[in-house]
Design an enzyme around this catalytic site. Structure first.
Site, PDB file in Angstrom:
ATOM      1  N   TYR A 253      -0.861  -0.651  10.746  1.00  0.00           N
ATOM      2  CA  TYR A 253      -1.151  -1.066   9.369  1.00  0.00           C
ATOM      3  C   TYR A 253      -0.088  -0.519   8.422  1.00  0.00           C
ATOM      4  CZ  TYR A 253      -3.277  -1.369   4.773  1.00  0.00           C
ATOM      5  OH  TYR A 253      -3.489  -1.628   3.434  1.00  0.00           O
TER       6      TYR A 253
ATOM      7  N   SER B 139       0.843  -1.197   0.000  1.00  0.00           N
ATOM      8  CA  SER B 139       0.000   0.000   0.000  1.00  0.00           C
ATOM      9  C   SER B 139       0.875   1.242   0.000  1.00  0.00           C
ATOM     10  CB  SER B 139      -0.896   0.012   1.253  1.00  0.00           C
ATOM     11  OG  SER B 139      -1.555   1.261   1.402  1.00  0.00           O
TER      12      SER B 139
END
Length: 259
Positions: A148, A135
């Protein structure tokens, strides 16, 4: 026919990888937790594309599930897509430790283990590849107190490091780093989509199309769309104090002063 194993294969980016790879002539091994949903999706792919589609129900956050998939990879596949992953919508100081541990086992440990299981066969045959879905969050402190972004920073760095160690053996490893993408990810994490402008969202189709194109070109890191390429450039080059402020930490200047 080449075979691709895809984790998190029943929705979003994983499902789109399955569709596009089936269209490109790959047989598939699909991994997800929901066995009924997995079989239903697989049957649709068999009917539409005429490919061999194997289903492998498994929870990659659990030892038994990870072992099952690792054993299948040891038998040999031509492409591994590590797509399964989750996020949390709770700050680190408030989140249940079990939830954090589950996220890191899925986002980090499963990627490590499955990549390790897949590579020996690929290296032995002198061909093959791994796409690890990361990501743009991994390039900066975008969610203060969130692990995350830390997990995705690891995936991106890990993928590049492994890529350099196996590319002379005919094997390619790439990290795919999308930005906001229309999938079930945010709903499952309980994260609202309302705060993001419509122009910032990508489709899973675009992410996978751009990712496969970059993979075939031999890139180590793929960032779909120009807008996110620019975003990552800024994240990599902005002064840390400014990044902290953009992330919502007004104390960034004083915190950075001693580093």
């Amino acid at each position: 026919m080449p075979t691709a194993l895809i984790t998190g294969a029943t929705a979003g980016i994983g499902a789109e990888f399955a569709r596009q790879l089936a269209h490109d002539g790959y047989d598939l091994v699909l991994v997800a937790r929901d066995a009924a949903r997995l079989e239903s999706f697989a049957e649709g792919l068999r009917t539409e594309h005429g490919r061999v589609v194997e289903v492998l129900p498994a929870d990659l956050a659990e030892e038994a599930g990870c072992s099952t998939v690792a054993d299948r990879l040891a038998e040999g596949v031509d492409l591994l897509v590590n797509n399964a992953g989750i996020g949390l919508n709770t700050s680190f100081v408030k989140v249940d430790y079990a939830d954090e541990r589950r996220m890191l086992r899925l986002n980090v440990e499963a990627v490590l283990r499955l990549t390790h299981a897949a590579l020996p066969h690929m290296v032995a045959q002198g061909s093959g590849g791994v796409i690890n879905v990361s990501s743009v969050a991994g390039f900066g402190v975008l969610s203060p107190g969130s692990t995350y972004s830390s997990s995705k920073a690891w995936v991106t760095n890990f993928s590049q490091s492994i890529a350099l160690s196996v590319r002379k053996r005919g094997v390619h490893v790439m990290s795919l780093c999308p930005g906001f993408t229309h999938t079930e990810f945010h709903d499952r994490a309980g994260i609202s989509k309302k705060g993001q402008p419509s122009w910032s969202w990508l489709s899973a189709e675009q992410v996978v199309r751009d990712g496969l194109r970059d993979f075939r070109r031999g890139k180590l890191v793929s960032i779909p769309s120009v807008k996110y390429k620019v975003s990552v450039f800024l994240l990599r080059h902005l002064p840390s104090t400014l990044m902290y402020r953009l992330a919502g930490d007004t104390r960034g200047k004083s915190r950075d002063a001693g580093t």
